[in-house]
Design an enzyme around this catalytic site. Structure first.
Site, PDB file in Angstrom:
ATOM      1  N   GLU A 123     -11.307   9.247 149.516  1.00 33.32           N
ATOM      2  CA  GLU A 123     -11.168   9.799 148.271  1.00 33.32           C
ATOM      3  C   GLU A 123     -10.861   8.661 147.211  1.00 33.32           C
ATOM      4  O   GLU A 123     -10.456   7.674 147.942  1.00 33.32           O
ATOM      5  CB  GLU A 123      -9.904  10.946 148.575  1.00 33.32           C
ATOM      6  CG  GLU A 123      -9.491  11.438 147.068  1.00 33.32           C
ATOM      7  CD  GLU A 123      -8.549  12.420 146.999  1.00 33.32           C
ATOM      8  OE1 GLU A 123      -8.219  12.630 147.943  1.00 33.32           O
ATOM      9  OE2 GLU A 123      -8.473  13.231 145.944  1.00 33.32           O
ATOM     10  N   ASN A 127     -12.789  21.946 145.564  1.00 33.14           N
ATOM     11  CA  ASN A 127     -11.788  21.262 146.651  1.00 33.14           C
ATOM     12  C   ASN A 127     -10.639  22.096 146.336  1.00 33.14           C
ATOM     13  O   ASN A 127     -10.170  22.119 144.999  1.00 33.14           O
ATOM     14  CB  ASN A 127     -11.624  19.767 146.377  1.00 33.14           C
ATOM     15  CG  ASN A 127     -10.573  19.430 147.437  1.00 33.14           C
ATOM     16  OD1 ASN A 127     -10.589  19.264 148.491  1.00 33.14           O
ATOM     17  ND2 ASN A 127      -9.500  19.274 146.672  1.00 33.14           N
ATOM     18  N   GLU A 128     -10.204  22.811 147.149  1.00 32.45           N
ATOM     19  CA  GLU A 128      -8.504  23.497 147.074  1.00 32.45           C
ATOM     20  C   GLU A 128      -8.630  24.068 145.721  1.00 32.45           C
ATOM     21  O   GLU A 128      -7.701  24.048 144.816  1.00 32.45           O
ATOM     22  CB  GLU A 128      -7.581  22.480 147.223  1.00 32.45           C
ATOM     23  CG  GLU A 128      -7.555  21.918 148.722  1.00 32.45           C
ATOM     24  CD  GLU A 128      -6.381  21.118 149.009  1.00 32.45           C
ATOM     25  OE1 GLU A 128      -5.592  20.867 148.181  1.00 32.45           O
ATOM     26  OE2 GLU A 128      -6.239  20.683 150.100  1.00 32.45           O
ATOM     27  N   GLN A 165      -7.276  10.001 155.912  1.00 33.42           N
ATOM     28  CA  GLN A 165      -8.595   9.708 155.320  1.00 33.42           C
ATOM     29  C   GLN A 165      -9.075   8.212 155.679  1.00 33.42           C
ATOM     30  O   GLN A 165      -8.143   7.721 156.422  1.00 33.42           O
ATOM     31  CB  GLN A 165      -8.285   9.371 153.694  1.00 33.42           C
ATOM     32  CG  GLN A 165      -7.979  10.850 153.156  1.00 33.42           C
ATOM     33  CD  GLN A 165      -8.015  10.555 151.322  1.00 33.42           C
ATOM     34  OE1 GLN A 165      -8.327   9.602 150.880  1.00 33.42           O
ATOM     35  NE2 GLN A 165      -7.567  11.704 150.807  1.00 33.42           N
ATOM     36  N   TYR A 206      -3.064  20.068 157.565  1.00 32.03           N
ATOM     37  CA  TYR A 206      -2.379  18.735 157.906  1.00 32.03           C
ATOM     38  C   TYR A 206      -1.494  18.822 158.691  1.00 32.03           C
ATOM     39  O   TYR A 206      -0.631  20.048 158.885  1.00 32.03           O
ATOM     40  CB  TYR A 206      -2.070  18.239 156.700  1.00 32.03           C
ATOM     41  CG  TYR A 206      -3.298  17.777 155.906  1.00 32.03           C
ATOM     42  CD1 TYR A 206      -3.448  16.097 156.008  1.00 32.03           C
ATOM     43  CD2 TYR A 206      -3.595  18.239 154.654  1.00 32.03           C
ATOM     44  CE1 TYR A 206      -4.529  15.618 155.240  1.00 32.03           C
ATOM     45  CE2 TYR A 206      -4.810  17.574 153.922  1.00 32.03           C
ATOM     46  CZ  TYR A 206      -4.990  16.188 154.148  1.00 32.03           C
ATOM     47  OH  TYR A 206      -6.030  15.917 153.377  1.00 32.03           O
ATOM     48  N   GLU A 261     -10.641  18.629 155.962  1.00 31.25           N
ATOM     49  CA  GLU A 261      -9.280  17.751 155.399  1.00 31.25           C
ATOM     50  C   GLU A 261      -8.303  18.074 156.607  1.00 31.25           C
ATOM     51  O   GLU A 261      -7.974  18.996 156.741  1.00 31.25           O
ATOM     52  CB  GLU A 261      -8.502  17.842 154.223  1.00 31.25           C
ATOM     53  CG  GLU A 261      -9.396  17.237 153.027  1.00 31.25           C
ATOM     54  CD  GLU A 261      -8.498  17.287 151.676  1.00 31.25           C
ATOM     55  OE1 GLU A 261      -7.496  17.182 151.745  1.00 31.25           O
ATOM     56  OE2 GLU A 261      -9.182  17.418 150.650  1.00 31.25           O
TER      57      GLU A 261
HETATM   58  O1  AHR Z   1      -5.906  14.049 151.118  1.00 31.81           O
HETATM   59  C1  AHR Z   1      -4.928  14.117 149.949  1.00 31.81           C
HETATM   60  C2  AHR Z   1      -5.085  15.544 149.471  1.00 31.81           C
HETATM   61  O2  AHR Z   1      -4.673  16.463 150.144  1.00 31.81           O
HETATM   62  C3  AHR Z   1      -6.415  15.708 148.722  1.00 31.81           C
HETATM   63  O3  AHR Z   1      -6.865  15.221 147.554  1.00 31.81           O
HETATM   64  C4  AHR Z   1      -6.446  17.216 148.609  1.00 31.81           C
HETATM   65  O4  AHR Z   1      -7.617  18.151 149.001  1.00 31.81           O
HETATM   66  C5  AHR Z   1      -5.122  17.773 149.939  1.00 31.81           C
HETATM   67  O5  AHR Z   1      -4.357  18.494 149.205  1.00 31.81           O
END
Ligand code: AHR
Length: 529
Positions: A53, A200-201, A382, A277, A333
């Site tokens: 990103e 995205n999201e 990332q 995550y 992600e």
């Molecule tokens: O990876 C960091 C952020 O986490 C990304 O920009 C977003 O899509 C997610 O919430």
């Protein structure tokens, strides 16, 4: 009691102590059973994708230093990073976000470097973005590392027309104005765009949309944003990935899958993106990435294993609407996300990477492999200098993280065929947390060779492995193992060799592979005939 009887009593007590402690000290054995004549799904190489990103030093400094930099570079892209990434055979890189994608306007990042406008990166820290790293630089970077693009188009603050023109700029072969512009910018041949993320999201940073509102956008973008590359019309079609949830609830997935089931000729999708995550302790993030305890190690690995349930719940919904598994689940992600390193810009999401993260990576990759019939893409967050990265840089310095080494060790699993492994994982209990003691996967690579991965989660104890291998002639095994002196061991610029893989080998006798794996280790072995 005289001195002699005193000594006898002492010796006897010592003996008793040793005898009673013996079962505790004995090394445990994990018994695995691998039947190489059975096979499962293909472990799509896209499961080993990366995410880069425009955030912190992920792109600027991490990849892009500019052609005038004293850091060795090819057309502005740092050579050390390219050399390291080439070894990972990165299947695809997702760019430019993330949340940033929904504020990115591609036109600002093409054309002569000096003529590009400076903008603000309002998503991540409000810093100045020179736009020096734009579409053509991203494509150049991918060419240098031999990878493919996964572009996320702007649905939140862009328009379908803007996205359609971006795809035309990248992929048109016919002499349109945008094709000519790309040629004038140095790339006459159309680019291959492997995947396109539509937003995205979108339920949060991508526009805080309801599922119904997002679906109305998805249909429009899916129809009008076209890949025009003649080489991608039949074979190698670009995959369109719709936004899915970043939460365990399934109502969003239900809405998208229901709409897809009823879709007509005018729109379609190939995948549903999910984000999950590992954030031990939740938000705000407080778990450190260095100097943490064994209790933190246990807690983090426990938390990461939730990925399995997370995927299962989404898959249950998808299976109802799509039993043939046409739509891929793409975990674009994921990773261990901890508190930013003290003294750094919190918006840059810079953290260290330890042996704990190496295990976190192997456990997740193994989960993806077990779900490979539906999970056909994943992008760790990332790639460089952000969250759970492969590489850390500081000006001219670069260091490879333990996660980098796991990705390198797993290369043989790219596009390999999953082979089921039966085992009782046992348990390891510490600091009020219970974890499976061991995890393992096996697969046959594209040349037919059998590979086994074994993760020993125990932070302190080695583990004996006794693996029965059927359906294949096996004489020996060799590969690499990754462990470290402590649960929080990291590689630094000053000491880059603390957590690096070392060779390991074993013999296979009468169809049984036996070896010992070290505490907190990741081991990948090739079975040799
Ligand atoms: O990876 C960091 C952020 O986490 C990304 O920009 C977003 O899509 C997610 O919430």
């Amino acid at each position: 009691m005289n001195l002699t009887s005193h000594r006898i009593v002492l010796r006897l007590s010592l003996l008793l102590l040793l005898v009673s402690a013996a079962p505790l000290m004995a090394q445990e054995t994990a018994r695995l059973s691998i039947d190489a004549s059975k096979s499962g799904a293909k472990i799509d190489r896209n499961l080993f994708g990366q995410f880069a990103e425009n955030l912190g030093h992920g792109l600027y400094e991490g990849i892009w230093v500019g052609p005038d930099s004293s850091i060795p570079n090819t057309r502005g892209i740092r050579k050390d990073v390219v050399d390291a990434l080439r070894e990972l055979k990165v299947p695809d890189v997702r760019w430019p976000g993330g949340c940033f994608a929904d504020e990115y306007h591609w036109r600002k990042g093409v054309g002569p470097a000096g003529a590009r406008p400076a903008t603000l990166n309002s998503t991540w820290g409000g810093v100045i973005d020179t736009n020096a790293f734009g579409t053509d630089e991203f494509m150049d970077f991918l060419e240098q590392i031999d990878s493919r693009p996964y572009v996320s188009v702007n649905v939140g603050s862009g328009t379908p027309q803007e996205a359609a023109e971006w795809l035309e700029y990248m992929t048109a072969a016919a002499p349109t104005a945008l094709e000519k512009e790309r040629a004038a910018n140095g790339h006459p041949a159309p680019y291959t765009v492997a995947m396109m993320g539509i937003g995205n999201e979108s339920w949060s940073c991508g526009g805080d949309m309801t599922a119904d509102y997002y679906l109305s956008q998805l249909k429009i973008y899916s129809h009008f944003v076209r890949n025009m590359n003649p080489a991608q019309q039949e074979k190698n079609r670009m995959l369109k990935i719709a936004v899915g949830p970043g939460f365990p609830e399934t109502d969003w997935t239900e809405a998208v899958m229901k709409a897809w089931k009823q879709h007509d000729w005018s729109w379609d999708m190939d995948g549903l993106s999910v984000h999950w995550y590992t954030t031990p302790g939740g938000w705000p993030l407080s778990m450190p990435s260095t100097g943490f305890s064994t209790a933190d190690y246990m807690k983090t690995l426990k938390s990461t294993l939730f990925m399995d349930d997370f995927l299962r719940k989404q898959e249950e919904v998808m299976d109802r609407y799509d039993p043939q598994k046409k739509i891929a689940l793409v975990v674009d992600e994921w990773g261990g996300w901890y508190a930013a390193l003290p003294g750094t810009n919190k918006d840059f999401l810079l953290q260290q990477n330890s042996i704990r993260d190496a295990l976190l990576a192997s456990l997740n990759l193994n989960i993806f492999a077990r779900h490979a019939d539906r999970v056909r893409g994943a992008n760790i967050a990332q790639m460089i200098n952000v969250i759970q990265s492969m590489i850390l840089t500081d000006k001219e310095k670069m260091v490879l993280t333990p996660t980098y080494y796991v990705y390198r060790m797993y290369v043989p699993f790219q596009d390999a065929t999953f082979i089921p492994v039966d085992f009782d994982p046992g348990t390891v209990h510490r600091d009020d947390v219970t974890l499976p003691r061991v995890d393992a996967i096996a697969a046959r690579d594209t040349n037919g060779k059998l590979w086994i991965e074994i993760t020993n989660l125990d932070p302190e104890k080695s583990l004996s492995i006794d693996a029965g291998i059927n359906g294949l002639k096996a004489a020996s095994a060799k590969g690499e193992t990754l462990t470290a002196p402590a649960v929080d061991s990291v590689n630094t610029f000053a000491a880059p060799g603390t957590v690096v893989p070392k060779p390991i080998s074993a013999t296979v006798k009468d169809g049984r592979l036996t070896l010992t794996v070290e505490p907190k280790s990741v081991t990948v072995l090739a079975i040799e005939p």
